[in-house]
Design a protein around this motif. Structure first.
Motif, PDB file in Angstrom:
ATOM      1  N   THR A 128      32.314 -26.076   7.783  1.00 57.66           N
ATOM      2  CA  THR A 128      31.011 -25.431   7.903  1.00 57.66           C
ATOM      3  C   THR A 128      30.534 -24.985   6.531  1.00 57.66           C
ATOM      4  N   MET A 129      29.297 -25.373   6.209  1.00 59.51           N
ATOM      5  CA  MET A 129      28.654 -24.905   4.983  1.00 59.51           C
ATOM      6  C   MET A 129      27.275 -24.392   5.377  1.00 59.51           C
ATOM      7  N   TRP A 130      26.525 -23.931   4.404  1.00 59.37           N
ATOM      8  CA  TRP A 130      25.131 -23.553   4.646  1.00 59.37           C
ATOM      9  C   TRP A 130      24.249 -24.466   3.810  1.00 59.37           C
ATOM     10  N   GLY A 131      23.181 -24.944   4.430  1.00 60.25           N
ATOM     11  CA  GLY A 131      22.357 -25.940   3.756  1.00 60.25           C
ATOM     12  C   GLY A 131      20.882 -25.589   3.744  1.00 60.25           C
ATOM     13  N   ALA A 132      20.173 -26.168   2.779  1.00 58.99           N
ATOM     14  CA  ALA A 132      18.721 -25.981   2.653  1.00 58.99           C
ATOM     15  C   ALA A 132      18.092 -27.310   2.231  1.00 58.99           C
ATOM     16  N   ARG A 133      16.821 -27.470   2.583  1.00 59.23           N
ATOM     17  CA  ARG A 133      16.079 -28.655   2.125  1.00 59.23           C
ATOM     18  C   ARG A 133      14.968 -28.182   1.184  1.00 59.23           C
ATOM     19  N   ILE A 134      14.954 -28.782   0.006  1.00 57.36           N
ATOM     20  CA  ILE A 134      13.973 -28.412  -1.018  1.00 57.36           C
ATOM     21  C   ILE A 134      13.028 -29.592  -1.210  1.00 57.36           C
ATOM     22  N   VAL A 135      11.735 -29.330  -1.113  1.00 54.18           N
ATOM     23  CA  VAL A 135      10.746 -30.384  -1.372  1.00 54.18           C
ATOM     24  C   VAL A 135      10.114 -30.099  -2.732  1.00 54.18           C
ATOM     25  N   VAL A 136      10.278 -31.055  -3.628  1.00 47.85           N
ATOM     26  CA  VAL A 136       9.692 -30.927  -4.971  1.00 47.85           C
ATOM     27  C   VAL A 136       8.578 -31.954  -5.101  1.00 47.85           C
ATOM     28  N   THR A 137       7.401 -31.513  -5.504  1.00 45.37           N
ATOM     29  CA  THR A 137       6.310 -32.456  -5.760  1.00 45.37           C
ATOM     30  C   THR A 137       5.960 -32.396  -7.248  1.00 45.37           C
ATOM     31  N   ALA A 138       5.280 -33.442  -7.691  1.00 42.80           N
ATOM     32  CA  ALA A 138       4.907 -33.481  -9.108  1.00 42.80           C
ATOM     33  C   ALA A 138       3.697 -34.381  -9.288  1.00 42.80           C
ATOM     34  N   GLY A 139       3.213 -34.416 -10.524  1.00 47.25           N
ATOM     35  CA  GLY A 139       2.024 -35.205 -10.817  1.00 47.25           C
ATOM     36  C   GLY A 139       2.253 -36.699 -10.713  1.00 47.25           C
ATOM     37  N   SER A 140       3.496 -37.125 -10.767  1.00 46.13           N
ATOM     38  CA  SER A 140       3.816 -38.551 -10.636  1.00 46.13           C
ATOM     39  C   SER A 140       5.189 -38.672  -9.987  1.00 46.13           C
ATOM     40  N   PRO A 141       5.477 -39.835  -9.415  1.00 45.33           N
ATOM     41  CA  PRO A 141       6.821 -40.028  -8.850  1.00 45.33           C
ATOM     42  C   PRO A 141       7.909 -39.863  -9.904  1.00 45.33           C
ATOM     43  N   ALA A 142       7.596 -40.243 -11.133  1.00 44.96           N
ATOM     44  CA  ALA A 142       8.612 -40.159 -12.184  1.00 44.96           C
ATOM     45  C   ALA A 142       8.999 -38.711 -12.457  1.00 44.96           C
ATOM     46  N   TRP A 143       8.001 -37.810 -12.517  1.00 38.85           N
ATOM     47  CA  TRP A 143       8.342 -36.411 -12.777  1.00 38.85           C
ATOM     48  C   TRP A 143       9.001 -35.765 -11.567  1.00 38.85           C
ATOM     49  N   THR A 161      15.626 -25.848 -13.120  1.00 42.20           N
ATOM     50  CA  THR A 161      15.350 -27.291 -13.159  1.00 42.20           C
ATOM     51  C   THR A 161      13.987 -27.688 -12.612  1.00 42.20           C
ATOM     52  N   VAL A 162      13.433 -26.923 -11.698  1.00 42.29           N
ATOM     53  CA  VAL A 162      12.127 -27.288 -11.144  1.00 42.29           C
ATOM     54  C   VAL A 162      11.020 -26.494 -11.838  1.00 42.29           C
ATOM     55  N   LEU A 163      11.241 -25.196 -11.957  1.00 42.62           N
ATOM     56  CA  LEU A 163      10.257 -24.372 -12.675  1.00 42.62           C
ATOM     57  C   LEU A 163      10.018 -24.922 -14.085  1.00 42.62           C
ATOM     58  N   THR A 164      11.069 -25.416 -14.701  1.00 35.64           N
ATOM     59  CA  THR A 164      10.956 -25.887 -16.086  1.00 35.64           C
ATOM     60  C   THR A 164      10.372 -27.288 -16.210  1.00 35.64           C
ATOM     61  N   CYS A 165      10.299 -28.018 -15.125  1.00 33.34           N
ATOM     62  CA  CYS A 165       9.934 -29.445 -15.186  1.00 33.34           C
ATOM     63  C   CYS A 165       8.412 -29.620 -15.116  1.00 33.34           C
ATOM     64  N   PRO A 166       7.817 -30.363 -16.035  1.00 31.71           N
ATOM     65  CA  PRO A 166       6.361 -30.528 -16.043  1.00 31.71           C
ATOM     66  C   PRO A 166       5.789 -30.956 -14.692  1.00 31.71           C
ATOM     67  N   THR A 167       4.693 -30.354 -14.345  1.00 33.78           N
ATOM     68  CA  THR A 167       3.796 -30.678 -13.211  1.00 33.78           C
ATOM     69  C   THR A 167       4.361 -30.370 -11.825  1.00 33.78           C
ATOM     70  N   THR A 168       5.556 -29.820 -11.715  1.00 34.01           N
ATOM     71  CA  THR A 168       6.149 -29.696 -10.378  1.00 34.01           C
ATOM     72  C   THR A 168       5.637 -28.481  -9.599  1.00 34.01           C
ATOM     73  N   ALA A 169       5.794 -28.586  -8.282  1.00 33.04           N
ATOM     74  CA  ALA A 169       5.685 -27.451  -7.364  1.00 33.04           C
ATOM     75  C   ALA A 169       6.864 -27.565  -6.407  1.00 33.04           C
ATOM     76  N   CYS A 170       7.212 -26.472  -5.745  1.00 34.32           N
ATOM     77  CA  CYS A 170       8.442 -26.487  -4.952  1.00 34.32           C
ATOM     78  C   CYS A 170       8.214 -25.801  -3.605  1.00 34.32           C
ATOM     79  N   PHE A 171       8.610 -26.505  -2.527  1.00 38.72           N
ATOM     80  CA  PHE A 171       8.331 -26.025  -1.173  1.00 38.72           C
ATOM     81  C   PHE A 171       9.603 -26.040  -0.328  1.00 38.72           C
ATOM     82  N   ASN A 172       9.620 -25.141   0.637  1.00 37.72           N
ATOM     83  CA  ASN A 172      10.680 -25.152   1.641  1.00 37.72           C
ATOM     84  C   ASN A 172      10.487 -26.373   2.557  1.00 37.72           C
TER      85      ASN A 172
END
Lengths: 271, 295
Positions: B17-32, B95-106
């Motif tokens: 048993t572990m605890w898990g989360a799903r993080i959705v990261v979006t950005a200005g391009s698929p590469a970012w 890693t996400v806050l620092t990455c250009p163009t990203t936003a982060c969602f639950n």
């Protein structure tokens, strides 16, 4: 099952209709419903005197007729769905906490004033102080969503503390007056002196606005929150274009006479 | 048991048993979005040394994300919910806050939640602002690029960590080819990730070591080079290389499904033998018998 109230004729005087909310009618038997008193001018009137009543009280209530002399419909409602099939008087949905209130015509002044949650939809236009503060109160709307498909009058979002007010048409003068936080979206432009005395709130508009000199230009950029917010509004039925969602906005910070943490975001025209 | 030319050992994978989360990261391009996703899930192969396990679940098309931009969804697992909350804040912050163009969602609706954006907001040094949309609170944090948007609360669920397959073949090329085929098949399973590089571990471990400072050491029973030196070798004659695929999932079913498709793919790609790791069934709550996965 829907409870339907059909207005018999225009009341002889303004009616205090704060008793009408789905959860307040839901527990009533038919005889109690008939006898429910509303203040009409300086005398009480039974609900059955004012309305033809059909259906069963529950969480869905529909009221038909010209309700522009009825004040406070759905005020403080805490759930369910209230549909007002006509224009309504002042203070509709004021202080509402949850549920959905739909006005199919125009709404009077102070619609959604002091609202704390739920959703108020006005298919027509709204009067002054939409989502504003009750008389004497510092804070206006504290949560929830107000969507107006037409225009809104002066001082929309006055004292706004939390929540979202979106207007498809034009918003009158002094939008966001002394607003503390929250968001106002004016898809059809703003009147004079938007954000006067605003502390932290956001006003988003799609056309150039007559700003106060106490607002200072910060930069032009794509605010990620605006795209998210506009996509939400599109999902709720407002006409939002891709240009508005993906566009660049100029950020003006103010009001410099207050805390100065507020912002007015103005969509830049496409090159 | 046999699956084509492959022997499937009648054993089971033992998972925890572990605890898990799903993080959705979006950005200005698929590469970012990919850059952010890789950083977010980097150095997260095993809780033994990384405090968490993570991987990219899948790429997301623009129409699948909250803000209509391309993105990735990543899964992150930790042994307990407090640890998961800390890892989320650390990793999204670095890693996400620092990455250009990203936003982060639950990306997970759950009864229990971890406060993420509500912690990261302090990076804004008082200039941060919150917005509530549809009952979800977001934080707008001013950054040099413009603005970072992050959701306040992330759903966390009791999850499963340590599902596994062990793939044996006569040489490295064949064993790795079979493991790659298995990992490729597993990537199609939603709700599960394989946290090791490329989804594959070449250095499966056992609990403990002859050195007291180490809590894990090489799984000597499955090291082909030690076959002639140890009494308890599990390496059959003719086997020259062994790989392990570890699977973590948000629930038992995705782990089971990933093992099922992986087992079939590895067998088809030339695995000589497929087995699974366990501790005798006494430690892990979740057991995945290979017998139930063979068609």
């Amino acid at each position: 099952m829907t409870l339907t109230l059909t207005l018999r004729e225009a009341p002889p005087a303004p009616v205090d209709a704060e008793a009408i909310a789905p959860e307040r009618l839901a527990g009533l038997r038919r005889a109690e419903l008939d006898r429910l008193e509303l203040g009409c001018g300086n005398r009480p009137m039974a609900l059955s005197e004012l309305f033809g009543i059909s259906g069963t009280p529950g969480d869905d209530v529909r009221i038909e007729g010209d309700l522009s002399r009825f004040a406070g419909l759905g005020a403080g409602m805490t759930g369910g769905r209230l549909t007002l099939a006509g224009s309504v008087g002042p203070h509709v949905g004021s202080g509402m906490r949850d549920g959905e209130l739909i006005v199919e015509g125009d709404a009077g002044d102070a619609a959604g004033a002091g609202m704390r949650g739920g959703r108020l939809v006005v298919r027509g236009s709204a009067g002054r102080r939409l989502g504003g503060a009750d008389p004497g109160a510092r804070a206006g709307m504290r949560g929830g969503e107000i969507l107006v498909h037409g225009d809104a009058g002066e001082e929309a979002g006055a004292g706004l503390r939390r929540g979202l007010i979106a207007v498809a048409g034009h918003v009158g003068a002094a939008a966001g007056l002394r607003a503390l936080a929250g968001t106002i979206v004016a898809l059809g432009g703003l009147g004079a002196q938007p954000g006067a005395g605003m502390r932290r709130a956001s006003i988003v508009t799609m056309t150039d606005a007559p700003l106060l000199p106490t607002y200072a230009r910060a930069c032009t950029y794509r605010p990620p929150f605006v795209g998210l917010c506009l996509r939400r509004l599109r999902g709720l039925g407002l006409a939002v274009t891709n240009t508005q969602i993906d566009g660049r906005y100029t950020r003006w910070s103010g009001d410099g006479l207050e805390l100065g943490r507020g912002e007015i975001l103005i969509l830049e025209p496409e090159p | 048991m046999r699956l084509g030319d492959t022997e499937v050992v009648d054993t089971f994978a033992e998972a925890f048993t572990m605890w898990g989360a799903r993080i959705v990261v979006t950005a200005g391009s698929p590469a970012w979005a990919a850059h952010a996703g890789r950083s977010l899930t980097g150095f997260a192969t095993s809780v033994i040394g990384c405090k968490c396990e993570a991987g990219i679940e899948r790429e997301l098309a623009a129409e699948e994300t909250p803000d209509g931009r391309p993105g990735v969804s990543a899964l992150l697992f930790a042994p307990d919910k407090e640890g998961l909350g800390k890892r989320l804040v650390e990793r999204i912050g670095q890693t996400v806050l620092t990455c250009p163009t990203t936003a982060c969602f639950n990306g997970l609706s759950a009864e229990e939640e971890a406060d993420v954006g509500g912690q990261l907001r302090f990076f804004g040094d008082g200039w941060q602002a919150s917005k509530v949309l549809d009952g979800r609170r977001y934080w707008r944090i001013p950054v040099m690029e413009g603005e970072f948007l992050v959701e306040e609360r992330f759903g966390i669920v009791e999850a499963v960590g340590g599902g596994n397959l062990i793939i044996l073949a006569e040489d490295v090329a064949t064993a790795l080819g079979a493991a790659e085929a298995a990992a490729d098949a597993m990537r199609a399973v939603e709700g599960a990730i394989m946290p090791f590089p490329g989804g594959i571990a070449r250095s499966g471990s056992k609990v403990g070591s002859r050195y007291k400072a180490l809590m894990a050491s090489t799984n000597h029973e499955l090291c082909p080079t030690l076959r002639a030196q140890v009494d308890d070798s599990q390496v059959p004659e003719g086997i020259g290389s062994v790989f392990e695929i570890v699977i973590d999932g948000l629930a038992p079913d995705p782990v089971r499904e990933a093992m099922r498709v992986g087992l079939a793919a590895a067998a088809k790609a030339g695995a000589r033998q497929i087995t699974a790791g366990n501790y005798g069934g006494n430690l892990g709550k979740h057991h995945f018998p290979l017998r139930e996965l063979v068609p």
